[in-house]
Design a protein around this motif. Sequence first.
Motif, mmCIF file in Angstrom:
data_model
loop_
_atom_site.group_PDB
_atom_site.id
_atom_site.type_symbol
_atom_site.label_atom_id
_atom_site.label_comp_id
_atom_site.label_asym_id
_atom_site.label_seq_id
_atom_site.Cartn_x
_atom_site.Cartn_y
_atom_site.Cartn_z
ATOM 1 N N ASP A 665 0.809 -1.238 0.074
ATOM 2 C CA ASP A 665 -0.018 0.086 -0.016
ATOM 3 C C ASP A 665 1.098 1.219 0.026
ATOM 4 O O ASP A 665 0.686 2.304 -0.668
ATOM 5 N N LYS A 666 1.995 1.098 0.779
ATOM 6 C CA LYS A 666 2.776 2.325 0.698
ATOM 7 C C LYS A 666 3.625 2.556 -0.561
ATOM 8 O O LYS A 666 3.651 3.871 -1.205
ATOM 9 N N ILE A 667 4.054 1.257 -1.176
ATOM 10 C CA ILE A 667 4.610 1.499 -2.608
ATOM 11 C C ILE A 667 3.699 2.117 -3.425
ATOM 12 O O ILE A 667 3.925 2.832 -4.427
ATOM 13 N N LYS A 668 2.435 1.380 -3.474
ATOM 14 C CA LYS A 668 1.480 1.985 -4.503
ATOM 15 C C LYS A 668 0.950 3.634 -4.232
ATOM 16 O O LYS A 668 0.958 4.175 -5.415
ATOM 17 N N LYS A 681 12.393 5.581 3.172
ATOM 18 C CA LYS A 681 11.945 5.063 4.391
ATOM 19 C C LYS A 681 11.173 3.638 4.148
ATOM 20 O O LYS A 681 11.166 2.889 5.251
ATOM 21 N N ILE A 682 10.796 3.519 3.201
ATOM 22 C CA ILE A 682 9.968 2.214 2.798
ATOM 23 C C ILE A 682 11.202 1.206 2.444
ATOM 24 O O ILE A 682 10.904 -0.110 3.370
ATOM 25 N N LEU A 683 12.531 1.376 2.214
ATOM 26 C CA LEU A 683 13.359 0.593 2.030
ATOM 27 C C LEU A 683 14.017 -0.044 3.255
ATOM 28 O O LEU A 683 14.354 -0.998 3.527
ATOM 29 N N GLU A 684 13.934 0.922 4.356
ATOM 30 C CA GLU A 684 14.292 0.738 5.676
ATOM 31 C C GLU A 684 13.585 -0.652 6.296
ATOM 32 O O GLU A 684 13.986 -1.204 7.299
#
Length: 756
Positions: A665-668, A681-684
């Motif tokens: 959902d964050k990536i989308k 932040k998502i990669l963390e």
Amino acid sequence: MEQVYMVMLIALALLAITDLVVGVSNDAVNFLNSAIGSKAVSMRTIMIVASVGIACGALFSSGMMEIARSGIFVPGMFTFNDVMIIFMAVMISDILLLDVFNSIGLPTSTTVSIVFELLGAAVCLAIYKIVVQDGDMATLGEYINTAKATQIVVSILLSVALSFSVGALVQYVSRLVFTFQFEKKVKYIGAIFGGLAITAITFFMLVKGLKGVSFVPEEVAVWIKNNQLLIIGISFVFWTVLSQVLMSVFKVNILRMIIIIGTFALAMAFAGNDLVNFIGVPIAAYQSYGFFINSGMPADSYLMGELASGEIVAPFYFLLFAGIIMVITLWTSKKARDVIATGVDLARQGDGAEKFSPNTLSRFIVRTSVYAGMGINYFLPKSIQLKIDKQFEQPETKRKKKDAPAFDMVRASVNLMVASILISIGTSLKLPLSTTYVTFMVAMGTSFADRAWDRESAVYRVAGVLNVIGGWFLTAIVAFFSAAIIAYLLTIGGIVAFVGLLIVSAVLLYRSSRIHARKAREEEEKRKLRTEDIITIHEIVNDSSHHISKVIGKTNKLYSEVVDNLGLQELKKLKKNKKTLRKLEDEVDELKGELFYFIKSLDESSIEASKFYILVLDNLQDMVQSIGYIVKNSYSHVNNNHKNLKFNQIRDLKGIDNDLQILFDKIKYTFDKESFKDIDKILEEKQELFDRVSNLIQKQIDRIRTTETSPKNTKLYFGLLLETKDLITASMNLLELFRDFYQEYKEVKEKSFPVL
């Protein structure tokens, strides 16, 4: 009892309106393909010209019921009740049949469908009457005129072969003369070409378009028939001189003029003659009812010999109403656009995604043609080969693919000219040629001669043509048997069958409309996925974001559904998940298939971005392969009736699913909003997810050592966890790739346009 027949007449009127809608949706391909494919004029102008042609053809038509008058069945052998059953069966089956073809986007012949529906229903009623009356089956020929059906089949075969051959020959010669850079040659020989083309089209209007028109005096029609060569000669001289004047003085593009006139002529002929295919049967029923009322006899004993005694002429207001419906349908029908798209797609000059899959016959035809071409080249001098090849060289263009025409105006003009000539000849010889057959096969012949079917696309195009031709013959078979079955049901079921069939027809049409709407949405989504029109880095960023968002969203939903369905052992839902997976695989595969056109279309400043796009597709492919393994193995596990996963295993998978939902959902959201600052932040979260999957793998190892007893469960569970890990890896690689590329893109942009 008369009230029942009045209700049937009302039902036939409503069915006629519906038939007009589905009929125009099917036959619009006949007169719009050349103009739309060549983009000679704007879509609005094309539609206006076609609408005027349809209106003229409908209003000036005498509405002759040619099929009934020609004697597909012998009216004198049937009662009024029998005839009404035949007409009702014909209309119901015709609507359903044409709607099916329109829904799948294939053109078919309304003439053939109506003829074989009449034949099927009449044969059914004739056999029923013979059986009931203990008659001799040898008398079946007294009820049916088999000669007409035989003539139609022969003319179909003839028109298919002749139209393709003549279209190919004329286009080949025209291309040798004009080449693809026709603008220069038109100045010198355009007037002669215009004279030939417009003469053919106007003669077609006189012979075919004005055939049976009520306002033309009979002596004029006879004079036209007896002086055809004189009319052709005078027309050629007149149109050649006028073409030269228009080109020299008014700077008119004569090819564009030919296309406009040809579109009008074919639209007018369609409405003036093919209109009877849609309203001819209801009009015949209306006339039959009048004969029946005047007779004063019972419906089941009054024989309809009067039906063949004269011409069945439609009242003017019937034609006016029909013309209005046809014009409205032309402007509003989405199914008409699908049928048109099929013809244009098979005839287009350029490459691209192919609609049809190759088959054994198409491969054999292409392979045979290649060998034949090699044989011809063996005997043809090399100098002549080079000279011919030069005439077929196409100029480079930087236009986006969506803006480019499917073929040029030379081919569009030949399409209209050859179709007009062939239909005119067929009409003068009283051959029942189908407008659909002639126009479609001429278009295929000209595209073949124009080398639009090269080694890259030929096997797909040939397969498409074979599918359409096969559909034509299937039309005759299905029309015959469907009308026969419906006629039988109406005969034995009476009013109950009548009402039931109307309800079933309404439900099927509604369902077809819903299915078509869903397919249209899916096609629109596919269209958005296509990449051949991307030329700048900014477009690459936007397009990549869209692709990633779509694949992530569908993968996320698919993963959640599979985990739920696996836990509940929902085999049907898992099978549905496999269908969804196939669509996702096709979408990504189509993107990869268009990679060549994408790289070729990039501008010089964006060439470096092609590597980025290739890696994006590679990571999307990895994601699809991972979710594919999860879906297929989950389905196979349940389908083979293996033991269900344990509660703890399902619970752990559901926990991973919840984490993935949050991640995806964050990536989308990031790619939907193009908010790329949040990628880091998502990669963390990557390592945390990996650790969780690793812990679950270790837990399963411990179970095997203690409580696990099913090797199949272990295989599935480990497979799901490992593919989940690969899915996370591909997602994170995608984010890292996009972050690095976007950062580089921003730096280049800032250097090029520094902030002052």
